[in-house]
Design an enzyme around this catalytic site. Structure first.
Site, mmCIF file in Angstrom:
data_model
loop_
_atom_site.group_PDB
_atom_site.id
_atom_site.type_symbol
_atom_site.label_atom_id
_atom_site.label_comp_id
_atom_site.label_asym_id
_atom_site.label_seq_id
_atom_site.Cartn_x
_atom_site.Cartn_y
_atom_site.Cartn_z
ATOM 1 N N ASP A 177 9.751 -1.205 7.723
ATOM 2 C CA ASP A 177 8.799 -1.939 8.563
ATOM 3 C C ASP A 177 9.403 -2.433 9.883
ATOM 4 O O ASP A 177 8.698 -2.595 10.869
ATOM 5 C CB ASP A 177 8.228 -3.141 7.801
ATOM 6 C CG ASP A 177 7.294 -2.700 6.674
ATOM 7 O OD1 ASP A 177 7.054 -1.488 6.540
ATOM 8 O OD2 ASP A 177 6.803 -3.564 5.935
ATOM 9 N N TYR A 215 0.117 -6.173 4.152
ATOM 10 C CA TYR A 215 1.007 -7.284 3.792
ATOM 11 C C TYR A 215 1.266 -8.238 4.943
ATOM 12 O O TYR A 215 1.246 -7.845 6.098
ATOM 13 C CB TYR A 215 2.379 -6.732 3.360
ATOM 14 C CG TYR A 215 2.541 -6.574 1.867
ATOM 15 C CD1 TYR A 215 2.603 -7.681 1.037
ATOM 16 C CD2 TYR A 215 2.656 -5.320 1.286
ATOM 17 C CE1 TYR A 215 2.761 -7.540 -0.336
ATOM 18 C CE2 TYR A 215 2.813 -5.168 -0.085
ATOM 19 C CZ TYR A 215 2.866 -6.284 -0.885
ATOM 20 O OH TYR A 215 3.031 -6.138 -2.231
HETATM 21 NI NI NI Z 1 4.784 -6.269 -2.996
#
Ligand code: NI
Length: 646
Positions: free
Chosen positions: A306, A390
């Site tokens: 990420d 997320y």
């Molecule tokens: Ni997770």
């Protein structure tokens, strides 16, 4: 005002203050005006084509010992036509290019502009529309298409001449603000050329019915509890910190807040005033890389880095008083560059505030009846990023006992798969009927450039040993610790081992404390585990930092990111494994410690539809750095009922 509202949320609340466009120090984040200067300079220095993209604009931090060179910036310009990235170093004081370097054959991090472009192209593609029709979806606008960096698996379709992304699709059948991850379009997978938006591969397996639940988490659609009464944090005399630009002073601590588009929040020049002496602890601290590998063979490619592949700094949230942070807040604004070269300001990107931290220390003398309690507090410096499904909060804490802690808060929505109701897989867990949360890990690598008392620094390993039962240990209770100093990089590639209470301490061997020990800070690990992908997997070569919990390197300004500078579509082996192969000496030098922490996520129903914060982190604990408890001089607070010293 509803009962749940805990504080005013206006960004101009008188309790909050902000730093914006005040960058003057070489380590300060770029201001929006400086981003504009960088782009102007780059437009002169680089051949700009119709598809040229601006990928990143950040402060270029000075090399250690060369801090007088003034403010400089680093700009990455992507030339997709040439399959190259141009790195422009801008002298911000002169407003000119100091260096222009073309790096051939690398792919920069994926940008949001690219995601928006391929999503439009895919929705318009007749093959994709036909696959949606098979699933009873007539309107492609109700379908989200999420990117997964393609990685490198040596497959024929991974044409290295193309810039690729894999895609997953989700539907929002009720309204466009509902939870798309409740409705994965299972069996519909794509591989897309990011430069041309061409669908290279579209796999359309037999459709799986949409899971029956709606994954709703918005308050207007829920029955809310009614017994939450307001909580207010009052700091009537203001906070105890002082902010000057990006420099912060608080309770003997002194540091600079930094930010870049790749890592997000960075701490610089962290030092502690010990009885009048300014003592350096950390030169720089950041979370320098992370990877989220999924454990389902069908999703072998799902292991995004990420930070290096998505530039999480650019995904930084604007924070809201009373929601993200509570109390008297100081915000730092930051700036990034958009793909078209426009400066993007992220207001209130970094939050600085104080928190009550429970009891700092206490003793009651049972004979005399004297009681001493000191309340502890901590300084919190944080930012939060949204990476698709997320959220990650990056929190750094400075404490009155000399401790520095790092905590990552993972929240948001788990990655989902649709299954026929009643089915299960070995590689995930049901989180709702017909909805599977795939097994995965979140692995973070902290880069900690230590500078204990100005150096030189070494790293030691301490293990605890039981003394064999015998003449020296007749009752079998005895144990001792054994410490050794790492001399070279290969010796310092280590893993946690609770069977010997293994621990690592950074020391300055040239400076001793009151009892003759070298001054030090110990790394106290938190939650951790090991990778479960096979040793020869692509993941463990491309994100090789996951293979070990500890790595130590001698400071080199070029060694910034543990999986390398350009991990997108990289085959692997870059970063830590390649640097440490030289096996350089690390004893008594300027050391950089890399700590890997691995959050093992086996999803559970409580993680759905939005996951309560999961925390992972570590602490840096003074280990003979001070001569006594550094929190001894914290005064007793006057409580409503008397004094904390009685
Ligand atoms: Ni997770």
């Amino acid at each position: 005002m509803s009962r749940n509202e805990i504080a005013p949320t206006s960004p101009v609340d008188p309790d909050s203050s902000r730093s914006a466009d005040v960058a003057t120090h070489p380590l300060d984040p770029l201001s929006a005006a400086e981003v504009e200067v960088c782009v102007e300079v780059a437009r002169e220095a680089v051949e700009i084509g119709p598809r040229t993209r601006f990928v990143l604009a950040s402060t270029l931090e000075p090399v250690r010992g060369e801090e007088d060179g003034g403010r400089r910036a680093e700009l990455l310009v992507h030339q997709p036509e040439r399959r190259s990235v141009v790195r422009v170093i801008v002298d911000l004081e002169r407003g000119e290019a100091a260096e222009v370097e073309t790096i051939e054959g690398v792919e920069p991090a994926l940008g949001l502009d690219e995601v928006e472009r391929f999503e439009v192209a895919m929705r318009a593609d007749p093959r994709f529309q036909a696959a949606l029709k098979r699933r009873g979806i007539d309107d492609p606008a109700t379908v989200d298409i999420d990117p997964v960096p393609v990685g490198y698996y040596g497959l024929p379709e991974e044409d290295v001449e193309r810039r690729l992304v894999r895609v997953l699709a989700y539907e929002r059948p009720t309204d466009l603000a509902s939870n798309a991850y409740a409705h994965p379009l299972e069996g519909l997978f794509g591989l897309v050329d990011l430069n041309t938006c061409e669908i290279i591969q579209l796999e359309d397996r037999d459709p799986v019915p949409l899971p029956p639940g709606d994954g709703e988490y918005r308050p207007e659609n829920l029955q809310l509890r009614e017994d939450v009464r307001p909580i207010h944090i009052h700091q009537p005399e203001g906070p105890s910190f002082e902010v000057d630009g990006y420099r912060v002073r608080w309770q003997n601590w002194d540091l600079r807040v930094g930010f870049n588009s790749r890592e997000g929040l960075v701490l610089h020049d962290v030092s502690y005033n010990d009885g009048g002496e300014e003592r350096s602890v950390l030169r720089r601290a950041s979370i320098a890389e992370m990877v989220v590998p999924y454990g389902d063979p069908d999703r072998f490619y799902q292991s995004p880095l990420d930070i290096g592949e998505l530039n999480v700094g650019t995904m930084t949230n604007s924070l809201t008083l009373g929601c993200d942070c509570l109390g008297a807040i100081h915000y730092f604004d930051v700036a990034t560059v958009a793909a078209d070269g426009g400066a993007v300001t992220i207001p209130q990107a970094i939050c600085l505030h104080e928190e009550d931290d429970g009891i700092l220390w206490k003793h009651s003398d049972f004979r005399t009846g004297t009681i001493d309690v000191r309340r502890g507090r901590r300084l919190v410096i944080s930012n939060i990023v949204t990476v698709g499904n997320y959220e990650y909060g990056f929190f750094w804490y400075l404490q009155q006992d000399g401790m520095i802690a790092c905590e990552i808060k993972a929240t948001g929505i788990v990655a989902t798969q649709a299954l026929e109701v009643g089915e299960e897989t070995e590689y995930g867990k049901l989180v709702a009927p017909g909805l599977n949360g795939i097994h995965h890990q979140h692995v973070f690598c902290a880069r900690l450039d230590f500078d204990l008392d100005g150096g030189p620094n070494s790293v030691t390993e301490t293990r605890t040993e039981t003394t064999p039962k015998g003449a020296d240990n007749p009752h079998g209770n005895a144990w001792k610790t054994v410490t050794r100093t790492f001399t070279s990089e290969s010796e310092a590639i280590r893993d946690l081992d609770i069977s010997e209470a293994r621990s690592w301490t950074v020391v300055n061997p040239e400076r001793r404390n009151a009892v003759g020990q070298p001054v030090g800070y110990r790394l106290l690990p938190g939650d951790n585990t090991v990778p479960f992908a096979t040793p020869d997997s692509s993941l463990r070569s491309r994100a090789a930092f996951v293979n070990h919990h500890l790595w130590v390197t001698p400071y080199d300004p070029a060694e910034r990111y543990p999986a390398g500078e350009f991990p997108y579509q990289h085959r692997g082996g870059d970063g830590l494994p390649s640097w440490t192969a030289a096996d350089r000496p690390i004893e008594g030098t300027d050391v950089v410690v890399w700590y890997t922490m691995n959050h093992h996520h086996v999803p559970r129903p409580e993680d759905w539809p939005v996951m309560p914060v999961a925390k992972i982190g570590f602490m840096l604990k003074p280990w003979g750095f001070f001569d006594r408890n550094p929190g001894l001089d914290v005064p007793p607070t006057a409580s409503g009922e008397g004094s904390c010293h009685a």
